[in-house]
Scaffold this motif. Structure first.
Motif, mmCIF file in Angstrom:
data_model
loop_
_atom_site.group_PDB
_atom_site.id
_atom_site.type_symbol
_atom_site.label_atom_id
_atom_site.label_comp_id
_atom_site.label_asym_id
_atom_site.label_seq_id
_atom_site.Cartn_x
_atom_site.Cartn_y
_atom_site.Cartn_z
ATOM 1 N N UNK A 1 0.820 -1.216 0.000
ATOM 2 C CA UNK A 1 0.000 0.000 0.000
ATOM 3 C C UNK A 1 0.852 1.263 0.000
ATOM 4 N N UNK A 2 2.134 1.096 -0.271
ATOM 5 C CA UNK A 2 2.974 2.291 -0.199
ATOM 6 C C UNK A 2 3.393 2.712 -1.602
ATOM 7 N N UNK A 3 2.714 3.708 -2.120
ATOM 8 C CA UNK A 3 3.102 4.221 -3.429
ATOM 9 C C UNK A 3 4.151 5.315 -3.262
ATOM 10 N N UNK A 4 5.056 5.341 -4.191
ATOM 11 C CA UNK A 4 6.024 6.441 -4.195
ATOM 12 C C UNK A 4 5.660 7.356 -5.360
ATOM 13 N N UNK A 5 4.838 8.308 -5.092
ATOM 14 C CA UNK A 5 4.363 9.168 -6.168
ATOM 15 C C UNK A 5 4.989 10.551 -6.099
ATOM 16 N N UNK B 1 -23.510 13.799 -6.701
ATOM 17 C CA UNK B 1 -22.754 13.133 -5.650
ATOM 18 C C UNK B 1 -22.021 14.108 -4.741
ATOM 19 N N UNK B 2 -21.594 15.254 -5.297
ATOM 20 C CA UNK B 2 -20.920 16.263 -4.479
ATOM 21 C C UNK B 2 -21.851 16.763 -3.387
ATOM 22 N N UNK C 1 -22.339 14.017 -0.869
ATOM 23 C CA UNK C 1 -21.167 13.857 -0.011
ATOM 24 C C UNK C 1 -21.165 14.926 1.080
ATOM 25 N N UNK D 1 -21.750 14.194 5.230
ATOM 26 C CA UNK D 1 -20.785 14.542 6.279
ATOM 27 C C UNK D 1 -21.459 15.299 7.412
ATOM 28 N N UNK E 1 -19.193 23.633 -0.773
ATOM 29 C CA UNK E 1 -18.924 22.573 -1.757
ATOM 30 C C UNK E 1 -19.391 22.971 -3.157
ATOM 31 N N UNK F 1 -17.281 25.350 -6.735
ATOM 32 C CA UNK F 1 -17.069 24.597 -7.968
ATOM 33 C C UNK F 1 -17.875 25.190 -9.119
ATOM 34 N N UNK G 1 -7.034 21.994 -12.884
ATOM 35 C CA UNK G 1 -7.416 20.638 -12.482
ATOM 36 C C UNK G 1 -8.389 20.023 -13.468
ATOM 37 N N UNK G 2 -8.458 18.742 -13.481
ATOM 38 C CA UNK G 2 -9.338 17.959 -14.361
ATOM 39 C C UNK G 2 -9.081 18.261 -15.825
#
Lengths: 341, 249
Positions: A1-5, A239-240, A243, A247, A258, A262, A340-341
């Motif tokens: 589970x350890x990614x080096x990104x 879904x945003x 979500x 919460x 939220x 956006x 982003x995106x």
């Protein structure tokens, strides 16, 4: 589970590139600043564009290139003006020949008659100021109105099932209907008619034309902004919203933290375009006697009986303004796309 | 094991109709969720299992029946559903991370705004949770920079940051590439081991078998069979469950 990104270390070539794009930007700015001095502006512009052609990368380079092009245009105009009018003690004979020929040419006589004599250029300058003033406040009013209307309409859509009835729901229903009527009426009638109704009917006793124009264009633009923002809110994935609610955020906080951030980002280019459209729309303010840019040109025409110069000048000014803001919007769009995106 | 634990969620005769009763998504569901249980809901698509899960925190408003959470009727007008939702963490099929916020901010926004945690406390907690799922080095990244499996792990710890009593999972691995399913299931297994009460809608039969304390099989909006994983998978009673298991196993 350890990614080096981890990000790769920036390569030297990449560093060089950002350095170069900074250089392009600096040269672009210098070319505009120095365009008053005939050759200097063009030299900087050519430097910037050469660098850009060799390595086209990044936002700064793009801005620098466009500034350099603007610099060239201003340089050419400034050089021509200086060539013709710069006061010299002993101008060379070829220059004085050009100058004396120019002063009797029909272009210059027409130009002087339309803009210089009796300080007629002031109609254009003052008109431009009024155009900007009306547009600026109308945009503010339009965005404020648009946000409120968009929130009422989208809240009603999402909350009508959740709310348990009673006073709150009735109130929201009422405001939703009111906003519906507002949108239908405003978008269903020409803005000129709305302007005249506000001036001649509603504010018949007042003579504050700028206020009337701000109100008319603000209220008109609000209807379109409302639909733009509502579209933005609806474009955010459901879904945003879920979500946020899951919460524990309530409806208002989910919207505030939220959804709205956006949605706003999504509609920013469209809002900026609305601003550009509004600049041109204010040209009909002449119907209520407001002396903005178009009316200014028209007054010159009615004084000098020559239509070509003042109207073309007005058209060019609108074109330059719109081109400039469109360019800003395209930069904005690209930045949002990159982020982003 | 769980029979004597206290009931957290109690569902009675839950109904959800669409189009005036033409479509019955839930047709009388009754069950209790006890503390420490890992309830896995399985069933064919359209059986109402997602609707059931989403009703538990009222993302879906039931047409009839009742749900009580720690003794409070969640549909009563006097109930503050937002308060109750804070105690029910939810994980979605499509992650639903907030794309405009960093991972860290995704995890701290709710604790800070709703529980009044200070920025430092919220971030400390978020980082220790990120440590638990092996993603501490991604705290400053944005969701779009993560893989699907990483996003879902973040979504799980985002819900955990609110210290929920129950975790609801709505097909958490269905939108993932096959090689990323394992890392998400690992996180869920660890969570179950730590004693978290979980309700999980999933198609991962291996997970149901290994981690579940109870399996609910739903079809046509009803609970058809409900038993320990062992009984469900080795000794199914109902014909529909048998044919379902034949298809998926």
């Amino acid at each position: 589970m350890s990614e080096q990104n981890k990000l790769p270390a920036p390569e030297p070539a990449l560093l060089n590139k950002t350095k170069k794009s900074n250089l392009i930007l600096v040269f672009g700015i210098l070319s505009v600043l120095f365009s008053i001095i005939p050759l200097a502006g063009i030299v900087f512009a050519v430097l910037a564009i050469c660098l850009f052609v060799k390595n086209r990368s990044g936002m700064k380079a793009e801005i620098g290139k466009t500034l350099a092009m603007i610099g060239i245009v201003i340089s050419i105009i400034a050089s021509a003006v200086e060539l013709l009018f710069f006061p010299l003690n002993n101008p060379p004979s070829w220059l004085s020949a050009i100058r004396s020929d120019f002063l009797v040419s029909s272009f210059w006589i027409d130009f002087e008659n339309n803009f210089i004599s009796e300080k007629r250029y002031m109609y254009i300058l003052k008109g431009l100021g009024v155009t900007f003033e009306v547009t600026f406040f109308a945009v503010l009013l339009g965005i404020a109105l648009g946000v409120v209307v968009a929130l009422v309409r989208s809240s009603y859509d999402t909350l009508k099932e959740e709310m348990r009835g009673g006073f709150g729901k009735g109130l929201l229903w009422f405001f939703n209907k009111l906003c519906g009527v507002y949108l239908t009426v405003i978008r269903g009638t020409p803005v000129v008619v709305q302007l005249m109704i506000i001036y001649f009917v509603i504010f018949a006793s007042s003579n504050n034309k700028i206020l009337v124009a701000v109100l008319a264009f603000g209220i008109n633009s609000g209807a379109y902004v409302a639909e733009i923002i509502r579209g933005g809110i609806m474009s955010i994935d459901k879904g945003q919203f879920e979500a946020g609610r899951s919460l524990g955020f309530g409806y208002v906080r989910t919207m505030a933290f939220i959804i709205i951030p956006q949605a706003f980002k999504a509609v920013l280019p469209a809002l900026a375009n609305e601003f550009i459209v509004l600049i041109k729309e204010t040209s009909v303010s002449g119907y209520v006697g407001l002396q903005e840019l178009t009316k200014g040109g028209d007054i010159i025409r009615s004084r000098t009986y020559s239509a070509f110069m003042p109207l073309i000048a007005v058209a060019i000014i609108y074109l330059v303004i719109v081109m400039f803001f469109s360019w800003l919007v395209s930069l904005l769009e690209r930045r949002l796309k990159n982020s982003e995106r | 094991m769980s029979a004597d634990n206290k009931v957290i969620i109690s569902v009675k005769d839950l109904k959800k109709f669409y189009n005036d009763g033409e479509v019955k998504a839930l047709d009388g569901v009754t069950t209790d969720i006890r503390k420490g249980e890992v309830v896995v809901v399985i069933g064919p698509s359209g059986s109402g299992k997602s609707t059931f899960l989403r009703s538990l925190n009222l993302l879906e408003r039931p047409t009839g029946g009742s749900i009580t959470f720690e003794g409070n009727d969640i549909m009563a007008p006097s109930t503050d559903i937002n308060k109750l939702r804070q105690k029910m963490g939810m994980v979605f099929q499509h992650f639903n991370l907030f794309p405009h916020l960093t991972i860290l901010r995704n995890m701290t926004i709710a604790p800070m705004k709703l529980n009044g945690l200070s920025k430092e406390d919220a971030e400390k907690k978020a980082l220790s949770l990120l440590e638990r799922v092996g993603l501490a080095d991604r705290a400053k990244a944005y969701p779009s920079q993560l893989s699907g499996g990483q996003k879902q792990r973040i979504a799980i710890v985002r819900a955990l940051a609110m210290d929920p009593e129950v975790m609801l999972f709505d097909e958490p691995t269905s939108a993932l590439d096959p090689e990323m399913v394992g890392e998400v299931l690992d996180v869920m297994k660890n969570l179950a081991k730590a004693g978290m009460t979980m309700v999980c809608v999933t198609h991962e039969m291996g997970f149901a078998r290994e981690v579940g304390t109870r399996v609910i099989f739903m079809d046509c909006g009803r609970i058809i069979e409900e038993n320990t994983p062992d009984q469900i998978f080795t000794n199914p009673q109902n014909e529909r469950l048998k044919s379902f298991l034949q298809k998926v196993l």
